[in-house]
Design an enzyme around this catalytic site. Structure first.
Site, short mmCIF file in Angstrom:
data_model
loop_
_atom_site.label_atom_id
_atom_site.label_comp_id
_atom_site.label_asym_id
_atom_site.label_seq_id
_atom_site.Cartn_x
_atom_site.Cartn_y
_atom_site.Cartn_z
N LYS A 96 0.92 -1.18 0.12
CA LYS A 96 -0.09 0.16 -0.18
C LYS A 96 1.01 1.21 0.07
O LYS A 96 0.67 2.19 0.76
CB LYS A 96 -0.85 -0.06 1.13
CG LYS A 96 -1.93 -1.08 1.32
CD LYS A 96 -2.96 -1.09 2.22
CE LYS A 96 -3.92 -2.32 2.17
NZ LYS A 96 -3.05 -3.67 2.76
O1 LIG Z 1 -9.23 -3.04 1.73
C1 LIG Z 1 -8.21 -3.68 2.39
C2 LIG Z 1 -7.26 -3.85 1.64
C3 LIG Z 1 -6.13 -4.73 1.98
N1 LIG Z 1 -6.62 -5.72 3.18
C4 LIG Z 1 -5.40 -6.77 3.38
O2 LIG Z 1 -5.88 -7.73 3.01
C5 LIG Z 1 -5.47 -8.79 4.10
C6 LIG Z 1 -6.70 -9.49 4.53
O3 LIG Z 1 -6.49 -10.49 5.53
P1 LIG Z 1 -7.62 -11.23 6.07
O4 LIG Z 1 -7.13 -11.98 7.34
O5 LIG Z 1 -8.12 -12.33 5.17
O6 LIG Z 1 -8.76 -10.58 7.17
C7 LIG Z 1 -4.62 -8.05 5.05
O7 LIG Z 1 -3.25 -8.42 4.66
C8 LIG Z 1 -4.98 -6.66 4.71
O8 LIG Z 1 -4.02 -5.86 5.33
C9 LIG Z 1 -7.72 -5.70 3.67
O9 LIG Z 1 -7.91 -6.39 4.57
N2 LIG Z 1 -8.61 -4.70 3.24
#
Ligand SMILES: O=c1ccn([C@@H]2O[C@H](COP(=O)(O)O)[C@@H](O)[C@H]2O)c(=O)[nH]1
EC number: 4.1.1.23
Length: 278
Positions: A96
Site C-alpha cells: 500500500k
Molecule cells: O481493503 C483492504 C485492503 C487490504 N487488506 C489486506 O488484506 C489482508 C486481509 O487479511 P484477512 O486475514 O483475510 O482479513 C490483510 O493483509 C489486509 O492488510 C484488507 O484487508 N482490506
C-alpha cells in the site's frame, strides 16, 4: 514481456480465481506452535509456500508482518518472493505505497524493477496523494509486465468516510479513482494490468466498476466477515473480474500442509460457485 493482466488471466484460468495472503500474525505463529521471531516467520512462510505455491493463482505476502522483524524479516520476504516465483504462483506484495511522484519512483524501483531483490509481479498502492502521483509505478509496471492494485473501496469500516465522500463534480473520491484506473486499462485484452482493491465487506455502494477493464482484488473475506455470496452484492455485473483474497481464513488451517491445501480448495470452491467461469 507479457503484461501482468495477460499473466493473471492465464493463472486464474489454470488455477482458479483465488489469492491467498501470507499474513503471519503473532497469534497465528502461536497457533502453529511457532515462536514470534524470525525463525518462526521463516518456518511459517516456507510452509505456506510448500502448501500453496504450486496451486494458488496469486499469493499476497503482507509486507508489514515481515517488516516488523527489521532487516531479517525483509530478508525472509525476499526469499519468500523467490520461492513463490519458483513454485509458479504470481506474487502480489501488499505494501500500500503512495507518496509524491519522485518518491513513488523509488518505490517503483524497489518492487517493479526486475533487478530489485524485492521484485514482484504486482503491488498494492494508495491513491490518496492523487492517482497521478502513482504514475512512476504505472510506467515501470507497464515496461516490465508488472501490475498495480490501487485502493478504491477498502474492506475496513473506517474507509467509507474518506472514499465515499463527494468531490466537487459529485462523484465520490472512490469513483474518481475507479475512473482514472479505467482509463489506464483502455484497450487492454484479455485483462488490464491495473487493478483496484474493493472490499468484499462494503455491500452495495452503487459505484460503477463496469469499465475498469482490470482485476478487482476483493479482501475482507473470511476473518473480516465477508463471504463468497457477498461478492454478488458488491460487484454485481463486474463479478467476472473479481480476484477473491483470503488470509487468516486459510492460514488458520495450518501448519498441516494438507489442511492448508484443503482450506484453499474449500474457499476456491465457494468462490467458483459465485463467480462466472472464465
Ligand atoms: O481493503 C483492504 C485492503 C487490504 N487488506 C489486506 O488484506 C489482508 C486481509 O487479511 P484477512 O486475514 O483475510 O482479513 C490483510 O493483509 C489486509 O492488510 C484488507 O484487508 N482490506
Amino acid at each position: 514481456m507479457e503484461s501482468f493482466g495477460t499473466r493473471l488471466h492465464r493463472a486464474v484460468a489454470e488455477r482458479g480465481p483465488l489469492c491467498v495472503g501470507i499474513d503471519p500474525h503473532p497469534g497465528l505463529l502461536a497457533r502453529w506452535g511457532l515462536a514470534d521471531d524470525v525463525q518462526g516467520l521463516d518456518r511459517f512462510t516456507r510452509t505456506v509456500v510448500e502448501a500453496l505455491g504450486d496451486r494458488v493463482a496469486v499469493v499476497k505476502p503482507q509486507s508489514a508482518f515481515f517488516e516488523r522483524f527489521g532487516s531479517h524479516g525483509v530478508a525472509i520476504l525476499e526469499s519468500t518472493i523467490r520461492q513463490l516465483r519458483d513454485a509458479g504462483s504470481l506474487v502480489l506484495l501488499d505494501v500500500k505505497r503512495g507518496d509524491i511522484g519522485s518518491t513513488v519512483s523509488a518505490y517503483a524501483s524497489a518492487y517493479l524493477d526486475p533487478s530489485s531483490p524485492l521484485y514482484v509481479d504486482a503491488v498494492t498502492a494508495s491513491p490518496y496523494l492523487g492517482v497521478g502521483s502513482l504514475a512512476p509505478m504505472f510506467e515501470l509496471a507497464a515496461e516490465h509486465g508488472g501490475g498495480v492494485f490501487v485502493l478504491a473501496l477498502t474492506s475496513n469500516p473506517e474507509g467509507a468516510a474518506v472514499q465515499q465522500a463527494r468531490t466537487a463534480d459529485g462523484r465520490t473520491v472512490a469513483q474518481t479513482v475507479i475512473d482514472e484506473i479505467s482509463q489506464l486499462n483502455k484497450g487492454a485484452t484479455p485483462l488490464g494490468s491495473f487493478g483496484l482493491v474493493v472490499g468484499a465487506t462494503i455491500g452495495d455502494t452503487g459505484h460503477d466498476l463496469s469499465g475498469v477493464g482490470g482485476p478487482l482484488l476483493a479482501p475482507g473475506l473470511g476473518a473480516q466477515g465477508g463471504g463468497a455470496a457477498d461478492l454478488r452484492t458488491v460487484f454485481g455485473s463486474s463479478l467476472a473480474s473479481v480476484l477473491p483474497s483470503y488470509s487468516r481464513e486459510v492460514l488458520s488451517a495450518g501448519p498441516d500442509v494438507a489442511a492448508l491445501r484443503a482450506a484453499a480448495d474449500r474457499v476456491l470452491a465457494d468462490c467458483r460457485a459465485v463467480l462466472p467461469a472464465l
